[in-house]
Structure formats: C-alpha cells, structure tokens
Design an enzyme around this catalytic site. Structure first.
Site, PDB file in Angstrom:
ATOM      1  N   SER A 155      42.389  12.123  -4.915  1.00 14.23           N
ATOM      2  CA  SER A 155      41.205  12.055  -5.769  1.00 14.23           C
ATOM      3  C   SER A 155      41.438  11.138  -6.965  1.00 14.23           C
ATOM      4  O   SER A 155      41.728   9.965  -6.804  1.00 14.23           O
ATOM      5  CB  SER A 155      40.802  13.463  -6.216  1.00 14.23           C
ATOM      6  OG  SER A 155      40.432  14.237  -5.100  1.00 14.23           O
ATOM      7  N   LYS A 207      17.137  22.141 -18.656  1.00 10.22           N
ATOM      8  CA  LYS A 207      18.212  22.427 -19.613  1.00 10.22           C
ATOM      9  C   LYS A 207      19.128  23.531 -19.109  1.00 10.22           C
ATOM     10  O   LYS A 207      20.330  23.532 -19.382  1.00 10.22           O
ATOM     11  CB  LYS A 207      17.619  22.811 -20.979  1.00 10.22           C
ATOM     12  CG  LYS A 207      18.664  23.028 -22.055  1.00 10.22           C
ATOM     13  CD  LYS A 207      19.474  21.770 -22.296  1.00 10.22           C
ATOM     14  CE  LYS A 207      20.506  21.965 -23.390  1.00 10.22           C
ATOM     15  NZ  LYS A 207      21.353  20.774 -23.582  1.00 10.22           N
TER      16      LYS A 207
END
Length: 324
Positions: A155, A207
């Site tokens: 990764s 949100k």
C-alpha cells in the site's frame, strides 16, 4: 547514686552498674549514628545515579540522531528505515526527508537504501514522502536511491518505494496492495431492536456522513466511493510515474486491483526489479559494504508523546480516514 533512664525513670545504681549503663548507652548512640551515616551515604549515591541518568537522557535528546555519521571517513552506504505504519504519529515522511538530506551532505555516501518494512498507512503522508524523494533525487543525481523490502512493503509503503531508482525484495516479501480501503460499522439495526433513538443535529445534509448510528443513504455511499476511487487513481498515477514502463499492467490487470504479491510474483509483474538485501546491495551494487544508519532518532519527549498519541487514537479516526 541516682540516674535517669531513657524513659525518664530515676534509678539508684552502684558505680559498676552506672559504668555498664553508660557504656551500653554510648554503644547504642554510636550504632545509631553509624546507621544514619550509612543511610545518608546510600541516598547520596542514589541521587548521583539519578542525576547521571538524567544527564545521559539530556545528551541523547540534544544529539537528536546519529551524530557519528559525520565521523565516517571512508565510503559507505546510507541506510534509512521506512518501517511501521505510515502516519503522523510515526513521523514517516520527516524521517525519510531528514535522513536523505543528512546522507547527501556526506561526501563518502555512495548510495542510499530505504529499508522498507511497512504495511502502509496515510495516503497524504505517502504522497509527501514520494514527492520529496523524487525532488531530492533530482537535486543529487550522482547518488542512487534504492528501496530494499524486507517482510512487507504494501500500500502506502509501495507508493513511497516507487519513487526510488530501483526496488529490491526477497522472493518471500509481500509487495503491492495498490488500492485504497476505508471501513467501519453500522449499528442502526441493533439500535432499532434495543429501542434506542439516535438524535444527531447537523447543518448540511452530508455533515453526519459516516456516523455509525445513522443510516447511510445511497448518495452518501456514492460520495465515499468517489473519494476512494479518486485517491486510488492518484496512487496508480504515482506508481506509473515512478516505475515508468516497468509495470506490466496490460498483461496483468490485477496489479492495480489492490492484491498482494510475493516478491517473486512482484518481479514478474514489474513491481520489483531484483532480489537482494541491504547487505548484497551495499556490497555488490554500491561497492560500499560499510553501512551507516541515517534514520533520525526520536527525542525522549517525542517518544513519550507518540505513546500517548497512540493510546488516544480512536476507532472513529480509522473509519473516517482512508488508507492505502
């Protein structure tokens, strides 16, 4: 004659008894004085030992790294460790940058090895390290920079490794995992069974996106997927930029799918250039078998701070922040 005993009692004694009592009292007094002197001496040495330890810690903090580096008077290979999770707590990018800058200042460095052993981590810090390695390489073209993988370089670690001139690995190393992941849990079904109502107040319809106690809408799920896809594309572009035409993705479409390869498999698909260790590379490639570790060392205060930071890291951070 009468004498006053330690308990305040008056006692009649003869001259022989008086002398015996005075002798015993004197012996007790001398013994107690001796014990007190011994205790005082012991605590004095303990205090000196504590001050010595504190002094050594202070010297270590002020040294701030491998100051013996400047004393190396013959050609050698610089080694910089890329290990552990790639994140701000580990200060990964800073360690690599400072280590490379210190190595470039030595006229006796014949090559730089990034010794990689990391499962990955932050996309942001991986990109910062990638960009800085390429910048430093461009400014110091006469010093080769290679990555030597140990157990794992996956990764974000591979993101950084792709900035090097060459990548070496062990046939059994784990490499690749060129993908992005973000996960978490949803507890809305459990809350319904328990009769618990979530009262979340937000300004902005997205949100509260990612809150495990609030149902996720298809639109919000797509937002997450678009972000991960965007970061993945940045990852792929950087690897292709660093590795050039070495990556054989046309023949191996799984290369950028997030799968992991062994070092031997990675060499077949172009993720790895050669097999080797820090010993074979320093000795046979750089012709400088003497190695000096240029990885900056943590100060005492930073080490303590990192330990507290690790303890305070929450599961919410892992959910909200994607990683390689």
């Amino acid at each position: 004659m009468k004498i006053r005993l330690p308990n305040g009692e008056l006692k009649e004694v003869g001259s022989e008894q008086q002398g015996s009592w005075e002798q015993r009292t004197l012996e007790k007094l001398l013994l107690e004085t001796y014990k007190q002197n011994r205790r005082a001496s012991l605590w004095k040495w303990v205090g000196r030992a504590v001050w010595l330890v504190l002094f050594l810690i202070l010297i270590s903090v002020m040294a701030g790294g491998n100051k013996n580096v400047g004393a190396i008077a013959k050609k050698h290979t610089a080694v910089i460790d890329l290990d552990g999770v790639i994140d701000s707590n580990n200060d990964t990018a800073t360690k690599i940058i400072e280590g490379m800058e210190a190595a470039y200042k030595s006229p006796n460095v014949k090559g730089i090895i990034l010794r990689a052993n990391s499962p990955g981590g932050s996309p942001v810090i991986s990109k910062v390290a990638f960009d800085e390695i390429r910048r430093l390489k461009a400014a110091n073209k006469n010093i080769p920079v290679v990555v030597v993988m140990e157990d794992v370089c996956a990764s974000g670690c591979y993101y950084i490794a792709s900035a090097a001139d060459k990548i070496y690995a062990n046939p059994s190393s784990l490499v690749g995992s060129i993908g992005v992941i973000s996960g978490g849990f949803g507890f809305t079904g459990l809350m319904e069974k328990l009769g618990v109502e979530r009262r979340l107040k937000t300004a902005g319809e997205n949100k509260g996106m990612g809150d495990p106690f609030t149902p996720e809408s298809p639109e919000q799920n797509q937002i997450w997927q678009d972000m991960l896809t965007d970061i993945h594309q940045q990852f792929v572009a950087a690897v292709k930029e660093g590795r050039g035409n070495k990556i054989k993705d046309a023949e191996n479409p799984d290369v950028f799918s997030g799968r992991v390869y062994t070092g031997e498999q990675g060499k077949t698909v172009g993720l790895v250039d050669e097999f080797g260790s820090i010993y074979t590379v320093s000795r046979d490639v750089f012709k400088a078998p003497d190695m000096v570790n240029y990885t900056p060392k943590d100060s005492f205060s930073n080490s303590l701070g990192r330990q507290f930071g690790v303890q305070l890291k929450s599961a919410t951070d892992a959910y909200l922040q994607p990683s390689w």
